[in-house]
Design a protein around this motif. Structure first.
Motif, PDB file in Angstrom:
ATOM      1  N   ILE A  32       3.587  32.436 -15.157  1.00 30.48           N
ATOM      2  CA  ILE A  32       3.503  31.102 -15.742  1.00 30.48           C
ATOM      3  C   ILE A  32       2.037  30.844 -16.076  1.00 30.48           C
ATOM      4  N   VAL A  33       1.776  30.452 -17.301  1.00 25.71           N
ATOM      5  CA  VAL A  33       0.406  30.156 -17.718  1.00 25.71           C
ATOM      6  C   VAL A  33       0.379  28.760 -18.326  1.00 25.71           C
ATOM      7  N   LYS A  34      -0.529  27.921 -17.815  1.00 24.51           N
ATOM      8  CA  LYS A  34      -0.725  26.567 -18.329  1.00 24.51           C
ATOM      9  C   LYS A  34      -2.009  26.545 -19.155  1.00 24.51           C
ATOM     10  N   MET A  35      -1.885  26.022 -20.382  1.00 23.83           N
ATOM     11  CA  MET A  35      -3.029  25.999 -21.291  1.00 23.83           C
ATOM     12  C   MET A  35      -3.129  24.630 -21.950  1.00 23.83           C
ATOM     13  N   GLY A  36      -4.333  24.088 -22.026  1.00 26.19           N
ATOM     14  CA  GLY A  36      -4.585  22.840 -22.733  1.00 26.19           C
ATOM     15  C   GLY A  36      -5.475  23.114 -23.928  1.00 26.19           C
ATOM     16  N   PHE A  37      -5.121  22.504 -25.064  1.00 24.42           N
ATOM     17  CA  PHE A  37      -5.829  22.793 -26.312  1.00 24.42           C
ATOM     18  C   PHE A  37      -6.480  21.553 -26.907  1.00 24.42           C
ATOM     19  N   GLN A  38      -7.556  21.785 -27.634  1.00 24.93           N
ATOM     20  CA  GLN A  38      -8.164  20.736 -28.425  1.00 24.93           C
ATOM     21  C   GLN A  38      -7.099  20.273 -29.432  1.00 24.93           C
ATOM     22  N   GLU A  39      -6.958  18.990 -29.590  1.00 20.53           N
ATOM     23  CA  GLU A  39      -5.899  18.429 -30.452  1.00 20.53           C
ATOM     24  C   GLU A  39      -5.900  19.053 -31.848  1.00 20.53           C
ATOM     25  N   GLU A  40      -7.085  19.198 -32.413  1.00 18.92           N
ATOM     26  CA  GLU A  40      -7.183  19.723 -33.779  1.00 18.92           C
ATOM     27  C   GLU A  40      -6.958  21.233 -33.852  1.00 18.92           C
ATOM     28  N   ASN A  92       1.791  15.015 -22.329  1.00 18.14           N
ATOM     29  CA  ASN A  92       0.455  15.495 -22.677  1.00 18.14           C
ATOM     30  C   ASN A  92       0.662  16.614 -23.701  1.00 18.14           C
ATOM     31  N   THR A  93       0.801  16.244 -24.962  1.00 14.87           N
ATOM     32  CA  THR A  93       1.269  17.184 -25.986  1.00 14.87           C
ATOM     33  C   THR A  93       0.246  18.244 -26.390  1.00 14.87           C
ATOM     34  N   ASN A  94      -0.939  18.199 -25.821  1.00 16.82           N
ATOM     35  CA  ASN A  94      -1.890  19.289 -26.065  1.00 16.82           C
ATOM     36  C   ASN A  94      -1.809  20.335 -24.945  1.00 16.82           C
ATOM     37  N   ARG A  95      -0.840  20.166 -24.022  1.00 17.69           N
ATOM     38  CA  ARG A  95      -0.667  21.126 -22.924  1.00 17.69           C
ATOM     39  C   ARG A  95       0.597  21.952 -23.162  1.00 17.69           C
ATOM     40  N   PHE A  96       0.432  23.271 -23.021  1.00 18.34           N
ATOM     41  CA  PHE A  96       1.518  24.223 -23.237  1.00 18.34           C
ATOM     42  C   PHE A  96       1.638  25.146 -22.034  1.00 18.34           C
ATOM     43  N   PHE A  97       2.822  25.712 -21.893  1.00 22.92           N
ATOM     44  CA  PHE A  97       3.100  26.660 -20.814  1.00 22.92           C
ATOM     45  C   PHE A  97       3.822  27.869 -21.400  1.00 22.92           C
ATOM     46  N   THR A  98       3.434  29.038 -20.974  1.00 21.75           N
ATOM     47  CA  THR A  98       4.240  30.222 -21.289  1.00 21.75           C
ATOM     48  C   THR A  98       4.905  30.689 -20.001  1.00 21.75           C
ATOM     49  N   TYR A  99       6.150  31.097 -20.144  1.00 23.27           N
ATOM     50  CA  TYR A  99       6.903  31.715 -19.056  1.00 23.27           C
ATOM     51  C   TYR A  99       7.284  33.097 -19.544  1.00 23.27           C
ATOM     52  N   SER A 100       6.910  34.095 -18.795  1.00 20.51           N
ATOM     53  CA  SER A 100       7.298  35.456 -19.161  1.00 20.51           C
ATOM     54  C   SER A 100       7.802  36.175 -17.918  1.00 20.51           C
ATOM     55  N   TYR A 101       8.820  36.977 -18.136  1.00 15.96           N
ATOM     56  CA  TYR A 101       9.398  37.782 -17.051  1.00 15.96           C
ATOM     57  C   TYR A 101       8.954  39.216 -17.261  1.00 15.96           C
ATOM     58  N   LYS A 108      -9.679  24.447 -18.587  1.00 22.02           N
ATOM     59  CA  LYS A 108      -9.529  25.798 -18.037  1.00 22.02           C
ATOM     60  C   LYS A 108      -8.037  26.118 -17.861  1.00 22.02           C
ATOM     61  N   PRO A 109      -7.592  27.271 -18.361  1.00 21.99           N
ATOM     62  CA  PRO A 109      -6.191  27.635 -18.172  1.00 21.99           C
ATOM     63  C   PRO A 109      -5.918  27.998 -16.712  1.00 21.99           C
ATOM     64  N   GLU A 110      -4.661  27.890 -16.333  1.00 24.20           N
ATOM     65  CA  GLU A 110      -4.236  28.284 -14.992  1.00 24.20           C
ATOM     66  C   GLU A 110      -3.053  29.227 -15.134  1.00 24.20           C
ATOM     67  N   ALA A 111      -2.945  30.175 -14.202  1.00 22.00           N
ATOM     68  CA  ALA A 111      -1.848  31.142 -14.256  1.00 22.00           C
ATOM     69  C   ALA A 111      -1.339  31.419 -12.853  1.00 22.00           C
ATOM     70  N   TRP A 112      -0.028  31.631 -12.769  1.00 22.22           N
ATOM     71  CA  TRP A 112       0.626  31.957 -11.516  1.00 22.22           C
ATOM     72  C   TRP A 112       1.571  33.122 -11.735  1.00 22.22           C
ATOM     73  N   SER A 113       1.623  34.020 -10.776  1.00 18.94           N
ATOM     74  CA  SER A 113       2.636  35.071 -10.741  1.00 18.94           C
ATOM     75  C   SER A 113       3.555  34.732  -9.580  1.00 18.94           C
ATOM     76  N   VAL A 114       4.841  34.557  -9.879  1.00 23.38           N
ATOM     77  CA  VAL A 114       5.798  34.136  -8.863  1.00 23.38           C
ATOM     78  C   VAL A 114       7.021  35.044  -8.899  1.00 23.38           C
ATOM     79  N   ASP A 115       7.674  35.163  -7.755  1.00 22.62           N
ATOM     80  CA  ASP A 115       8.934  35.897  -7.685  1.00 22.62           C
ATOM     81  C   ASP A 115      10.079  34.926  -7.906  1.00 22.62           C
ATOM     82  N   LYS A 116      10.985  35.303  -8.775  1.00 21.21           N
ATOM     83  CA  LYS A 116      12.175  34.474  -8.990  1.00 21.21           C
ATOM     84  C   LYS A 116      13.124  34.711  -7.840  1.00 21.21           C
ATOM     85  N   LEU A 117      13.500  33.648  -7.154  1.00 23.55           N
ATOM     86  CA  LEU A 117      14.386  33.755  -6.010  1.00 23.55           C
ATOM     87  C   LEU A 117      15.838  33.426  -6.359  1.00 23.55           C
TER      88      LEU A 117
END
Length: 99
Positions: A5-13, A46-55, A85-94
């Motif tokens: 899971i990666v959380k990213m915030g972007f400049q509006e423009e 907060n529409t300038n914030r996005f998340f990617t989920y990848s397995y 600053k982006p944030e990222a987590w590696s998690v196990d799907k339970l």
């Protein structure tokens, strides 16, 4: 399998530039060896914030991607667009429940 899971915030423009870059590369990322799933989410409030989920098949597969020229190109084009600053987590799907 585990989830990244990666959380990213972007400049509006810069949001359209990010979305264009993601569109251009999403199939390449999803088809990278070991990637089993990829989704992009946008925060409702907060529409300038996005998340990617990848397995990923395993941690080695993710590390191979993170060391690839594809990741280096995508990340170089993405990180200059951030407003936080982006944030990222590696998690196990339970548990996963589908109807």
């Amino acid at each position: 399998m585990f989830v990244r899971i990666v959380k990213m915030g972007f400049q509006e423009e810069k949001i359209d530039e990010f979305l264009s870059n993601f569109e251009k590369n999403k199939s390449k990322i999803r088809n990278f060896e070991g990637c089993e799933f990829l989704e992009l989410y946008r925060d409702k409030h907060n529409t300038n914030r996005f998340f990617t989920y990848s397995y990923w098949k395993d941690e080695e597969s993710l590390e191979n991607y993170r060391n690839s020229s594809l990741f280096k190109e995508v990340w170089a084009n993405t990180k200059v667009l951030f407003n936080e600053k982006p944030e990222a987590w590696s998690v196990d799907k339970l548990v996963s429940i589908e109807y």
